[in-house]
Design a protein around this motif. Structure first.
Motif, PDB file in Angstrom:
ATOM      1  N   GLU A   1       0.668  -1.271   0.135  1.00 26.93           N
ATOM      2  CA  GLU A   1      -0.005  -0.182  -0.081  1.00 26.93           C
ATOM      3  C   GLU A   1       1.014   1.295  -0.062  1.00 26.93           C
ATOM      4  N   PRO A   2       0.691   2.277  -0.830  1.00 26.75           N
ATOM      5  CA  PRO A   2       1.572   3.519  -0.803  1.00 26.75           C
ATOM      6  C   PRO A   2       1.384   4.109   0.598  1.00 26.75           C
ATOM      7  N   ASP A   3       2.533   4.908   1.041  1.00 30.37           N
ATOM      8  CA  ASP A   3       2.750   5.253   2.159  1.00 30.37           C
ATOM      9  C   ASP A   3       2.527   4.682   3.529  1.00 30.37           C
ATOM     10  N   ALA A   4       2.191   3.160   3.398  1.00 32.65           N
ATOM     11  CA  ALA A   4       2.315   2.404   4.588  1.00 32.65           C
ATOM     12  C   ALA A   4       3.630   2.602   5.233  1.00 32.65           C
ATOM     13  N   THR A   5       3.330   2.843   6.499  1.00 38.95           N
ATOM     14  CA  THR A   5       4.659   2.781   7.280  1.00 38.95           C
ATOM     15  C   THR A   5       5.095   1.403   8.238  1.00 38.95           C
ATOM     16  N   PRO A   6       6.244   1.410   8.411  1.00 37.94           N
ATOM     17  CA  PRO A   6       6.574  -0.024   9.029  1.00 37.94           C
ATOM     18  C   PRO A   6       6.273  -0.022  10.609  1.00 37.94           C
ATOM     19  N   SER A   7       5.645  -1.301  10.969  1.00 35.00           N
ATOM     20  CA  SER A   7       5.090  -1.388  12.332  1.00 35.00           C
ATOM     21  C   SER A   7       4.887  -2.745  12.371  1.00 35.00           C
ATOM     22  N   LEU A   8       4.541  -3.410  13.828  1.00 32.74           N
ATOM     23  CA  LEU A   8       4.284  -4.498  14.228  1.00 32.74           C
ATOM     24  C   LEU A   8       2.686  -4.382  14.442  1.00 32.74           C
ATOM     25  N   THR A   9       2.134  -4.663  13.218  1.00 33.91           N
ATOM     26  CA  THR A   9       0.636  -4.635  13.377  1.00 33.91           C
ATOM     27  C   THR A   9      -0.028  -5.560  12.304  1.00 33.91           C
ATOM     28  N   CYS A  10      -1.161  -6.013  12.656  1.00 37.84           N
ATOM     29  CA  CYS A  10      -1.934  -6.884  11.620  1.00 37.84           C
ATOM     30  C   CYS A  10      -2.191  -6.111  10.382  1.00 37.84           C
ATOM     31  N   ARG A  11      -2.234  -6.806   9.480  1.00 43.41           N
ATOM     32  CA  ARG A  11      -2.411  -6.288   7.927  1.00 43.41           C
ATOM     33  C   ARG A  11      -3.865  -6.477   7.640  1.00 43.41           C
ATOM     34  N   LEU A  12      -4.270  -5.831   6.801  1.00 41.75           N
ATOM     35  CA  LEU A  12      -5.537  -6.109   5.999  1.00 41.75           C
ATOM     36  C   LEU A  12      -5.252  -5.968   4.464  1.00 41.75           C
ATOM     37  N   TYR A  13      -6.034  -6.745   3.716  1.00 40.93           N
ATOM     38  CA  TYR A  13      -5.801  -6.756   2.225  1.00 40.93           C
ATOM     39  C   TYR A  13      -7.136  -6.513   1.628  1.00 40.93           C
ATOM     40  N   ARG A  14      -6.929  -5.682   0.372  1.00 38.46           N
ATOM     41  CA  ARG A  14      -8.339  -5.559  -0.551  1.00 38.46           C
ATOM     42  C   ARG A  14      -8.430  -6.642  -1.321  1.00 38.46           C
ATOM     43  N   THR A  15      -9.560  -7.117  -1.349  1.00 37.22           N
ATOM     44  CA  THR A  15     -10.023  -8.458  -2.031  1.00 37.22           C
ATOM     45  C   THR A  15     -11.266  -8.257  -2.587  1.00 37.22           C
ATOM     46  N   PRO A  16     -11.723  -8.594  -3.723  1.00 37.58           N
ATOM     47  CA  PRO A  16     -13.015  -8.630  -4.484  1.00 37.58           C
ATOM     48  C   PRO A  16     -14.351  -8.633  -3.597  1.00 37.58           C
ATOM     49  N   ASP A  17     -13.898  -9.290  -2.375  1.00 40.05           N
ATOM     50  CA  ASP A  17     -15.199  -9.510  -1.382  1.00 40.05           C
ATOM     51  C   ASP A  17     -14.758  -8.528  -0.110  1.00 40.05           C
ATOM     52  N   GLY A  18     -14.190  -7.502  -0.153  1.00 37.41           N
ATOM     53  CA  GLY A  18     -13.756  -6.566   0.817  1.00 37.41           C
ATOM     54  C   GLY A  18     -12.384  -6.797   1.584  1.00 37.41           C
ATOM     55  N   LEU A  19     -12.350  -6.336   2.815  1.00 35.49           N
ATOM     56  CA  LEU A  19     -11.221  -6.586   3.287  1.00 35.49           C
ATOM     57  C   LEU A  19     -11.019  -7.652   3.914  1.00 35.49           C
ATOM     58  N   ALA A  20      -9.788  -8.408   3.880  1.00 33.60           N
ATOM     59  CA  ALA A  20      -9.596  -9.740   4.428  1.00 33.60           C
ATOM     60  C   ALA A  20      -8.262  -9.727   5.431  1.00 33.60           C
ATOM     61  N   ARG A  21      -8.050 -10.695   6.154  1.00 34.40           N
ATOM     62  CA  ARG A  21      -6.824 -11.006   6.867  1.00 34.40           C
ATOM     63  C   ARG A  21      -5.546 -11.514   6.102  1.00 34.40           C
ATOM     64  N   ALA A  22      -5.844 -12.015   4.894  1.00 35.07           N
ATOM     65  CA  ALA A  22      -4.849 -12.355   3.924  1.00 35.07           C
ATOM     66  C   ALA A  22      -5.431 -12.224   2.619  1.00 35.07           C
ATOM     67  N   PRO A  23      -4.301 -12.132   1.746  1.00 37.10           N
ATOM     68  CA  PRO A  23      -4.843 -11.982   0.254  1.00 37.10           C
ATOM     69  C   PRO A  23      -5.495 -13.398  -0.026  1.00 37.10           C
ATOM     70  N   ASP A  24      -6.323 -13.290  -0.996  1.00 33.14           N
ATOM     71  CA  ASP A  24      -7.099 -14.587  -1.540  1.00 33.14           C
ATOM     72  C   ASP A  24      -6.146 -15.484  -2.301  1.00 33.14           C
ATOM     73  N   ALA A  25      -6.539 -16.570  -2.598  1.00 30.44           N
ATOM     74  CA  ALA A  25      -5.705 -17.762  -3.373  1.00 30.44           C
ATOM     75  C   ALA A  25      -5.583 -16.977  -4.785  1.00 30.44           C
ATOM     76  N   ASP A  26      -6.728 -16.476  -5.298  1.00 28.53           N
ATOM     77  CA  ASP A  26      -6.732 -15.852  -6.781  1.00 28.53           C
ATOM     78  C   ASP A  26      -5.887 -14.639  -6.744  1.00 28.53           C
ATOM     79  N   LEU A  27      -5.639 -13.644  -5.711  1.00 29.03           N
ATOM     80  CA  LEU A  27      -5.024 -12.573  -6.085  1.00 29.03           C
ATOM     81  C   LEU A  27      -3.459 -12.972  -6.018  1.00 29.03           C
ATOM     82  N   LEU A  28      -3.100 -13.916  -5.215  1.00 26.52           N
ATOM     83  CA  LEU A  28      -1.785 -14.705  -4.706  1.00 26.52           C
ATOM     84  C   LEU A  28      -1.511 -15.332  -5.972  1.00 26.52           C
ATOM     85  N   ARG A  29      -2.335 -15.992  -6.804  1.00 20.42           N
ATOM     86  CA  ARG A  29      -2.022 -16.574  -8.022  1.00 20.42           C
ATOM     87  C   ARG A  29      -1.608 -15.753  -9.248  1.00 20.42           C
ATOM     88  N   HIS A  30      -2.396 -14.589  -9.414  1.00 27.21           N
ATOM     89  CA  HIS A  30      -1.962 -13.582 -10.118  1.00 27.21           C
ATOM     90  C   HIS A  30      -0.510 -12.986  -9.934  1.00 27.21           C
TER      91      HIS A  30
END
Length: 104
Positions: A67-96
């Motif tokens: 993500e542009p302008d994300a700052t380094p930190s020890l946090t949980c990360r959320l990912y934008r997926t076609p179904d909304g925000l998720a705790r990890a990228p979905d397999a299809d996004l990763l495959r691409h």
């Protein structure tokens, strides 16, 4: 292809990220390709490595979901997926992302 999964200690999303990554590797025709897991233990290491949240997946040293302008930190990360925000990228996004890296 070098793939790394970066997490904080006891990351609640590590297992999901590992499962999605394994599925994506299988779907991309890379069933024998492995990945390493690196634990980012403190803020100093997060700053030094540019870690912007757990889990982070690097493919050949590149974060395809940065993500542009994300700052380094020890946090949980959320990912934008076609179904909304998720705790990890979905397999299809990763495959691409894997396919794009393979073509590079």
């Amino acid at each position: 292809m070098e793939i790394e999964l970066w997490v904080v200690p006891d990351c609640p999303n590590q297992q999901l990220a590992e499962e999605q990554l394994r599925q994506a590797l299988d779907d991309a025709g890379l069933p024998t390709t492995g990945f390493t897991t690196r634990v980012i233990a403190d803020e100093t290491e997060a700053e030094r490595s540019g870690f912007t949240g757990s889990p982070t997946i690097l493919i050949n040293g590149h974060d395809p979901f940065a993500e542009p302008d994300a700052t380094p930190s020890l946090t949980c990360r959320l990912y934008r997926t076609p179904d909304g925000l998720a705790r990890a990228p979905d397999a299809d996004l990763l495959r691409h992302a894997l396919e794009d890296a393979r073509r590079s």
